[in-house]
Scaffold this active site. Sequence first.
Site, short mmCIF file in Angstrom:
data_model
loop_
_atom_site.label_atom_id
_atom_site.label_comp_id
_atom_site.label_asym_id
_atom_site.label_seq_id
_atom_site.Cartn_x
_atom_site.Cartn_y
_atom_site.Cartn_z
N ASP A 183 0.80 -1.23 0.00
CA ASP A 183 0.00 0.00 0.00
C ASP A 183 0.83 1.27 0.00
OD1 ASP A 183 -2.21 -1.68 0.12
OD2 ASP A 183 -2.27 -1.63 2.31
N LYS A 214 1.78 2.15 -5.16
CA LYS A 214 2.29 1.60 -6.43
C LYS A 214 1.35 1.90 -7.60
CE LYS A 214 2.33 -2.42 -4.40
NZ LYS A 214 2.07 -2.05 -3.01
N GLY A 215 0.04 1.70 -7.36
CA GLY A 215 -0.94 1.93 -8.43
C GLY A 215 -0.85 3.34 -8.97
N GLY A 224 -4.60 -4.23 -3.74
CA GLY A 224 -5.57 -3.19 -4.05
C GLY A 224 -4.77 -1.96 -4.46
N HIS A 225 -4.77 -1.64 -5.74
CA HIS A 225 -3.96 -0.54 -6.25
C HIS A 225 -4.90 0.60 -6.64
CE1 HIS A 225 -0.38 -3.40 -7.27
NE2 HIS A 225 -0.70 -3.40 -6.01
N GLN A 282 1.97 -6.01 -3.29
CA GLN A 282 2.41 -6.11 -1.89
C GLN A 282 3.71 -5.30 -1.68
OE1 GLN A 282 1.37 -9.49 -3.44
NE2 GLN A 282 -0.52 -8.50 -2.90
P1 GDP Z 1 -0.78 0.36 -3.56
O1 GDP Z 1 -1.38 -0.93 -3.09
O2 GDP Z 1 0.70 0.41 -3.33
O3 GDP Z 1 -1.15 0.70 -4.97
O4 GDP Z 1 -1.41 1.48 -2.62
P2 GDP Z 1 -2.95 1.62 -2.19
O5 GDP Z 1 -3.73 2.11 -3.32
O6 GDP Z 1 -3.42 0.37 -1.52
O7 GDP Z 1 -2.83 2.67 -1.01
C1 GDP Z 1 -2.35 3.94 -1.21
C2 GDP Z 1 -3.42 4.95 -0.79
O8 GDP Z 1 -2.84 6.22 -0.66
C3 GDP Z 1 -4.51 5.10 -1.83
O9 GDP Z 1 -5.71 5.45 -1.18
C4 GDP Z 1 -4.00 6.26 -2.68
O10 GDP Z 1 -5.06 6.95 -3.34
C5 GDP Z 1 -3.38 7.12 -1.63
N1 GDP Z 1 -2.23 7.93 -2.06
C6 GDP Z 1 -1.25 7.60 -2.95
N2 GDP Z 1 -0.30 8.57 -2.98
C7 GDP Z 1 -0.69 9.50 -2.07
C8 GDP Z 1 -0.13 10.73 -1.61
O11 GDP Z 1 0.96 11.15 -2.01
N3 GDP Z 1 -0.82 11.42 -0.65
C9 GDP Z 1 -2.01 10.99 -0.15
N4 GDP Z 1 -2.61 11.72 0.78
N5 GDP Z 1 -2.57 9.83 -0.57
C10 GDP Z 1 -1.91 9.10 -1.50
P1 IMO Z 2 -0.93 -4.16 -2.27
O1 IMO Z 2 -0.48 -4.68 -3.61
C1 IMO Z 2 -0.98 -4.59 2.07
C2 IMO Z 2 -1.04 -8.66 3.64
C3 IMO Z 2 -2.29 -9.12 4.36
C4 IMO Z 2 -1.70 -10.11 5.34
C5 IMO Z 2 -0.59 -10.77 4.53
C6 IMO Z 2 -1.00 -12.08 3.87
O2 IMO Z 2 -2.22 -3.44 -2.30
O3 IMO Z 2 0.18 -3.39 -1.62
P2 IMO Z 2 -2.56 -12.79 1.84
O4 IMO Z 2 -3.93 -12.32 1.45
O5 IMO Z 2 -1.52 -12.53 0.83
O6 IMO Z 2 -2.58 -14.19 2.35
O7 IMO Z 2 -2.20 -11.88 3.14
O8 IMO Z 2 -0.24 -9.84 3.52
N1 IMO Z 2 -1.27 -8.15 2.27
C7 IMO Z 2 -1.20 -6.86 1.95
N2 IMO Z 2 -1.01 -5.76 2.72
N3 IMO Z 2 -1.10 -4.46 0.72
C8 IMO Z 2 -1.25 -5.55 -0.06
O9 IMO Z 2 -1.21 -5.48 -1.41
C9 IMO Z 2 -1.36 -6.82 0.55
N4 IMO Z 2 -1.54 -8.07 0.09
C10 IMO Z 2 -1.46 -8.88 1.15
O10 IMO Z 2 -2.94 -8.04 5.01
O11 IMO Z 2 -1.10 -9.42 6.41
MG MG Z 3 -2.89 -1.60 -1.81
#
Ligand code: GDP
Ligand code: IMO
Ligand code: MG
Length: 423
Positions: free
Chosen positions: A13, A16-17, A40-41, A224
């Site tokens: 999180d 990356k997305g 979840g990106h 991840q």
């Molecule tokens: P990913 O799994 O690495 O793609 O990241 P996620 O989408 O799960 O989580 C990142 C969260 O932070 C999302 O809700 C994005 O919209 C948000 N986000 C990304 N970059 C920024 C930033 O620079 N500032 C803020 N406030 N939110 C951000």
């Molecule tokens: P993105 O790509 C954050 C965490 C889960 C759990 C562990 C194992 O959005 O960064 P699993 O479902 O793989 O068996 O879970 O890994 N986890 C993540 N945490 N971002 C993710 O993906 C994750 N994918 C799995 O919360 O601790």
């Molecule tokens: Mg994510």
Amino acid sequence: MAVDLLLGLQWGDEGKGKIVDVLTSNYDIIARFQGGPNAGHTLVFNGMKHVLHTIPSGIFHEKSTNLVGNGVVIDPVIFKKELDKLDTQNIDYKLSLIISRKAHLILPTHRLLDAASEAAKGKAKIGSTLKGIGPTYMDKTGRNGIRVGDLELDNWTEKYRALANKHQAMIDFYDVDLQYNLNELEDEFFAAVETLKSLAFIDSEAYLHNAQSEGKSILAEGAQGSLLDIDFGTYPFVTSSNTTAAGACTGLGVSPGSIKEVFGIFKAYTTRVGSGPFPTELFDEDGETMARVGHEFGATTGRPRRCGWLDLVALRYACQINGVTQLMMMKADVLSGFKTLKVCTSYRYKGQEINHLPYNIEPENVTPIYTEFHGWSEDLTQMDHASTLPEALMTYIDFLESELDIPIKIVSVGPDRKQTIFR
Ligand code: GDP
Ligand code: IMO
Ligand code: MG
């Protein structure tokens, strides 16, 4: 032509997305190399938010091809839901989204096994997203899995039935209270498989080799984060794939020598969702502020993310394992308003100060040692040039660059595509 890699350096999180979307216009092909719908990106542009789970984050750009690589595990049911969402937005993916024949399928019983395994673990549970990731990769390495290419064979449903029957016996073995209607789950699964079959299944390693010799540029998208890597993460509280740079080679079939830039993404602080050790975790007002201002809730499960200060010991470890060549610092805007910021620069471990990640980072073994920084009060979210960033933030950035010896090339100041500062 070389392959560039983009991956998360913390516990996922990192954003990356967002950054894949920002960089996509520089590439012909965006290729996901591991993980599955546990990811979840999130992408934000034109006032709209999009969350992708399996589909690469380049899908909103007309010119790029998006490949789901052999290292990915696909749940047809979730994949179909993602496609349905794209349909409502009139995104034409029929030609731009292609799938490796060697990617493995998540079956309904894999999801049930995940739930049974977690329930049986009780307090020691991993905190899995319950998407069937662990059981599917277990069947892959156990040489029992069903792959996308199998769907082109006449007898694949026989293979399916044999595996699903075995899974049911395993679910019974767990002896936990799990309510489910397999017939309903299978109806949904087989309908979704038909949708999946409307897309192009390809021999993706050959496709990528050809693309490289034709001079096409490729960005490999990780899921991840490095601390969730099956080998190098905080085992057993990890996911079941190699989230680190080597995973791109096995997950796409590109050679190590073809990889050029390794973009490492990290948040200006740290978050973690699910169980497992987290040395710099905060249980106070500062942690609550990060969670509130950063909207720290999982994009896949909606669970609150645990928050804490930046952990430079862990970040250095991730940079080394991945061979990061450029850093991207996300969510700098969330730290505006803190009087003092802390960065963990070493650990106290068994009475000694160390600055590498030891085998065991449970709280009883590790105490973080912090370096403090002045905070800044300016709102960063409207800033669009590096020269406008507050001095205190620049001090923070300079310190991280000098400690890691890698340049921070992007500072992200908000979720929107446009809230991205290049340096
Ligand atoms: P990913 O799994 O690495 O793609 O990241 P996620 O989408 O799960 O989580 C990142 C969260 O932070 C999302 O809700 C994005 O919209 C948000 N986000 C990304 N970059 C920024 C930033 O620079 N500032 C803020 N406030 N939110 C951000
Ligand atoms: P993105 O790509 C954050 C965490 C889960 C759990 C562990 C194992 O959005 O960064 P699993 O479902 O793989 O068996 O879970 O890994 N986890 C993540 N945490 N971002 C993710 O993906 C994750 N994918 C799995 O919360 O601790
Ligand atoms: Mg994510």
